[in-house]
Design an enzyme around this catalytic site. Structure first.
Site, PDB file in Angstrom:
ATOM      1  N   SER A  15       0.811  -1.222   0.000  1.00 48.28           N
ATOM      2  CA  SER A  15       0.000   0.000   0.000  1.00 48.28           C
ATOM      3  C   SER A  15       0.841   1.267   0.000  1.00 48.28           C
ATOM      4  CB  SER A  15      -0.943   0.016   1.214  1.00 48.28           C
ATOM      5  OG  SER A  15      -0.207   0.052   2.429  1.00 48.28           O
ATOM      6  N   TYR A 151      18.633  -1.067  15.579  1.00 47.96           N
ATOM      7  CA  TYR A 151      18.133  -1.888  14.483  1.00 47.96           C
ATOM      8  C   TYR A 151      18.277  -3.386  14.742  1.00 47.96           C
ATOM      9  CZ  TYR A 151      16.622  -2.134   9.583  1.00 47.96           C
ATOM     10  OH  TYR A 151      15.900  -2.336   8.429  1.00 47.96           O
ATOM     11  N   LYS A 158      15.780  -9.815   9.510  1.00 46.27           N
ATOM     12  CA  LYS A 158      16.102  -9.788   8.084  1.00 46.27           C
ATOM     13  C   LYS A 158      17.217 -10.781   7.760  1.00 46.27           C
ATOM     14  CE  LYS A 158      13.338  -6.441   6.674  1.00 46.27           C
ATOM     15  NZ  LYS A 158      12.215  -6.732   5.743  1.00 46.27           N
TER      16      LYS A 158
END
Length: 274
Positions: A15, A151, A158
């Site tokens: 989106s 992070y 990830k």
């Protein structure tokens, strides 16, 4: 000769940002895109309108990637609507930006579920719908390779996704399904604005950009171009790989050229050489 039916692609987090750019890029090739989103139906509708304006088609679909039932419902929708799937792009991401000592159980669980677990569950379901081969791409980031402030939760998730990607590539290869990752650097999206303006005490963005060899942030289209390549026939013999799209950020290390002084600095960063 009858025309081939359009390819069917599912893109999570489509989106806005990188996901929206990927969906739009696929639309230029006439792909039918399932625009998956979590909350904002209006933005998803705008993204689908972009796909259609570019020459493709598709539908929007809400999904909560922390919930296996919601993931299954998403792929059931693809199966019931189109009967097959050619491309699956695991792009959506969510996490908490905090030092490791401040990470709580719910931060860790959400980061794992949204990023790594949903990729594996999605790849399993995607493969079921790829009877004639297919392409799977997971979007990661340079936090999987390098450690930087706040992070840890997302970067570790990830890195897990990239590791799973390799295993999935090996196991899905006999099905003629390629599986790869696109690892983004500093990319100019709403998420970048949040990370550098809303995380208390975060380093200024310009101190990071000065370290990027190409001297600028990436764009959502930079990432979308790489994903589009890996989804295309041009990448039919590439699998199990991580493609870094980071302006060279992950190949540099301290001491940085940006922190040197003349005369050494002039060898690379002088105005005469720019």
């Amino acid at each position: 000769m009858a025309e081939s039916p359009p390819s069917i692609a599912l893109v999570t987090g489509a989106s806005r940002g990188i996901g929206r750019a990927i969906a739009r890029k696929l639309g230029t090739r006439g792909v039918t895109v399932v625009v998956a989103y979590k909350r904002n139906a209006d933005l998803a509708d705008e993204s689908l309108a972009d796909v259609r304006a570019a020459g493709g088609d598709g539908v929007t679909a809400q999904v909560d990637l922390e919930d296996q039932g919601s993931i299954n419902a998403l792929f059931d929708l693809v199966r019931d609507t189109y009967g097959r799937l050619d491309h699956f792009v695991a792009n959506a991401a969510a996490s908490a930006f905090k030092p490791v000592v401040d990470l709580r159980l719910h931060h860790l669980d959400r980061s794992y579920a949204t990023n790594a677990r949903s990729f594996v569950l999605g790849a399993q379901r995607a493969a079921e719908l790829m009877d004639d081969g297919g392409r799977i791409v997971v979007v990661t980031s340079y936090g999987s390779l390098r450690a930087f402030p706040t992070y840890a939760a997302l970067g570790a998730a990830k890195a897990m996704s990239e590791s799973y990607m390799r295993y999935i590539a090996v196991e899905f290869g006999p099905r003629r399904i390629t599986v790869n990752a696109v690892n983004g650097g500093v990319v100019d999206t709403d998420s970048l604005d949040y990370f550098y303006s809303e995380v208390p005490g975060q380093a200024p963005l310009d101190t990071v950009l000065s370290k990027v060899p190409l001297g600028r942030p990436g764009t959502a289209d930079d990432l979308a171009d790489a994903v589009d390549f890996l989804l295309s026939d041009r990448a039919s013999y590439i699998t199990g790989q991580v493609l870094a799209v980071d302006g060279g950020l992950t190949v540099v290390a301290p001491p940085f050229w940006a922190d040197t002084t003349p005369p050494l600095r002039d060898a690379v960063l002088s105005e005469d050489r720019s």
